[in-house]
Enzyme design. Structure first.
Site, short mmCIF file in Angstrom:
data_model
loop_
_atom_site.label_atom_id
_atom_site.label_comp_id
_atom_site.label_asym_id
_atom_site.label_seq_id
_atom_site.Cartn_x
_atom_site.Cartn_y
_atom_site.Cartn_z
N HIS A 132 0.79 -1.23 -0.04
CA HIS A 132 0.12 0.00 0.04
C HIS A 132 0.83 1.32 0.04
CE1 HIS A 132 -3.98 1.74 0.58
NE2 HIS A 132 -3.54 2.69 1.03
N GLU A 166 -9.19 1.48 -2.35
CA GLU A 166 -9.28 1.17 -0.92
C GLU A 166 -10.44 1.58 -0.21
OE1 GLU A 166 -6.50 4.02 0.70
OE2 GLU A 166 -6.66 3.03 2.96
N HIS A 205 -8.88 -1.97 7.57
CA HIS A 205 -10.06 -1.21 7.88
C HIS A 205 -11.45 -1.75 7.98
CE1 HIS A 205 -8.00 2.67 6.58
NE2 HIS A 205 -7.40 2.12 5.41
N HIS A 264 -13.49 1.69 3.66
CA HIS A 264 -12.42 2.37 4.39
C HIS A 264 -12.83 2.69 5.72
CE1 HIS A 264 -9.63 6.08 5.09
NE2 HIS A 264 -8.79 5.15 4.30
N HIS A 303 -2.47 -3.15 4.65
CA HIS A 303 -1.56 -2.23 5.29
C HIS A 303 -2.09 -2.31 6.85
CE1 HIS A 303 -4.99 0.08 3.51
NE2 HIS A 303 -4.46 1.33 4.30
N ASP A 305 2.16 2.00 3.93
CA ASP A 305 1.28 3.20 3.83
C ASP A 305 1.79 4.73 3.57
OD1 ASP A 305 -1.25 4.31 4.06
OD2 ASP A 305 -1.87 4.01 6.04
N ASP A 348 0.47 5.58 -1.15
CA ASP A 348 -0.57 6.38 -1.70
C ASP A 348 -0.15 7.40 -2.58
OD1 ASP A 348 -3.24 5.99 -0.45
OD2 ASP A 348 -2.19 5.98 1.70
#
Ligand SMILES: *[C@@H]1O[C@H](CO)[C@@H](O)[C@H](O)[C@H]1NC(C)=O
Ligand SMILES: *[C@@H]1O[C@H](CO)[C@@H](O)[C@H](O)[C@H]1NC(C)=O
Length: 427
Positions: free
Chosen positions: A71, A182, A254, A209, A275, A349, A73
């Site tokens: 993961h 995500e 999540h 999420h 993650h 992340d 971003d």
């Protein structure tokens, strides 16, 4: 065609032998240096010149088994910093955030999932439940940004959709670049959108999420959010089946504990946490509890899985300031202690977190984490799994399940849209 030059002058070019003992001596004097040279050449070319010092050894291992991060971003950073105008983003020099090409090369990052993410909305009757089509537009824009960055730097990145393509990209010296969404709020309440994301190359979908959506309940952030479904909705169950059929990985970062339990129960394919950190080390709802960790790696095919460890200090520890390389190594060992070392990975992340562990400030630092685990006795084999082997195995598992399911039952899920959630249903 020219004759190949001998390494040393052959016996025939020197004085002919007159006696057999002279001949033997000549054979020895000619052959012995040849053998010595050949042996030296062999060792230089193929011999293991394993460094002893842990960081050098980590770098040596990562050359052939680099990190595939679950993961990163970068696309959302491009959106927030330059409004998706990638002309304004130079990844060849020091970029804002945690990721650019020089640091990718320094850290021997071999691949990653580019997270193509849009924000969710917490209100239970809000837009995430009512035809959130703007999520689809925004997700397509994030996919567009990712693919255009991959294309802009195609001497570094290669867009990949399968485990085999990733391995081939890494062998060719490219950074294998997968896409992942995500949160199922990004599907616009439509499995047709899921299928088209798959066609565009998306290879994992996180079920939620930080907010509940039409498919599943979220785990919230620090504390749990109120349940909407008690785990998966019936639509969420269809989503799992359709993801299995497509070969899209089910990502359980999540999600609520019930969502994760039900998804594991229902999925025929291995699952992932792209993650996540461990709740046993920091009791927040975003983290994975021990009971779920100990369900992974139990040998049954559908319980194969990989927990890719998040670096965000505020997830890792109640006292984020203490989080450093050794702490993240502790976290990996803690999770591996419940799942086995074949079920851990790296899901930093990076570019999505506001603070970073000491010593793991950006993608250039992965080798330091591997050096720490070498000091703790992790083998070359275990480290290769942690780096990328485990996620590749899990992806292959999902690919195989999809292959079988599509052969046996080629039809797609029974309906692709929740019309009751859509204020303007199809005619
Ligand atoms: C969650 O549920 C509790 C108890 O029903 C309620 O008091 C609270 O307001 C709810 N929270 C949200 C964010 O809806
Ligand atoms: C963890 O936090 C939850 C509240 O989110 C609480 O109910 C639970 O007892 C805590 N567990 C431990 C072991 O402290």
């Amino acid at each position: 065609m020219s004759e190949q030059q001998p390494l040393l002058p052959s016996a025939a070019t020197t004085t002919p032998a007159t006696t057999s003992s002279l001949r033997k001596r000549r054979i020895i004097t000619v052959v012995a240096p040849l053998v010595l040279v050949a042996a030296t050449v062999f060792v230089v070319l193929f011999g293991e010149r394993r460094p002893k010092e842990p960081l050098a050894l980590a770098n040596y291992y990562l050359k052939t088994s680099p990190v595939i991060d679950g993961h990163i971003d970068l696309p959302i950073l491009a959106r927030s910093l330059v409004g998706n105008d990638i002309n304004k983003l130079d990844l060849r020099s020091r970029a804002p955030g945690h990721v650019d090409i020089p640091r990718i090369r320094e850290g021997q990052l071999g691949g990653f999932f580019w997270s193509v993410y849009t924000d969710c909305h917490a209100e239970q009757d809000g837009p995430d439940f009512l035809n959130p089509s703007y999520h689809v537009r925004d997700t397509l824009e994030q996919i567009d940004v990712a693919l255009n960055l991959i294309d802009k730097y195609d001497d570094t990145f290669r867009f990949v959709k399968t485990a085999d393509e990733a391995v081939a990209a890494i062998k060719a010296g490219r950074v294998a670049s997968f896409l992942g969404i995500e949160g199922a709020h990004q599907l616009g309440n439509s499995l047709a959108v899921l299928r088209q994301y798959y066609t565009l190359g998306v290879r994992y979908a996180t079920l939620t999420h930080s907010c509940n959506n039409a498919f599943a309940d979220s785990g919230g952030f620090i504390t749990p959010v109120n349940e909407t479904w008690g785990g998966l909705s019936t639509f969420g169950q269809d989503l799992i089946k359709e993801m299995n059929r497509l070969g899209m990985l089910i990502d359980l970062s999540h999600v609520s504990d019930k969502t994760a339990e039900q998804a594991i129960e229902l999925s025929r394919a291995p699952v992932m946490w792209s993650h996540s950190a461990a709740r046993g080390l920091n009791n927040i709802s975003r983290n994975v509890p021990d009971e779920l960790l100990s369900k992974i790696g139990q040998g049954r095919k559908q319980l194969d899985g990989v927990v890719m460890v998040n670096f965000y200090p505020a997830f890792a520890s109640k006292t984020p300031a203490e989080v450093d390389v050794a702490y993240i190594a502790d976290e990996i060992e803690y999770i591996a202690g419940k799942t086995g070392r074949a079920h851990v990975g790296i899901g930093s992340d990076y570019d999505g977190i506001e603070s970073v562990p000491k010593g793991l400030e950006d993608v250039s630092k992965y080798p330091h984490l591997f050096a720490e685990l070498i000091r703790r006795g992790w083998s070359k084999h275990d480290l290769a799994g942690l780096a990328g082997g485990n996620i590749i195995r899990v992806l292959r598992g999902a690919e195989e399940v999809a292959h079988k399911l599509r052969k046996r039952a080629p039809s797609m899920a029974k309906y692709s849209k929740r019309h009751d959630l859509d204020p303007r249903p199809l005619p």
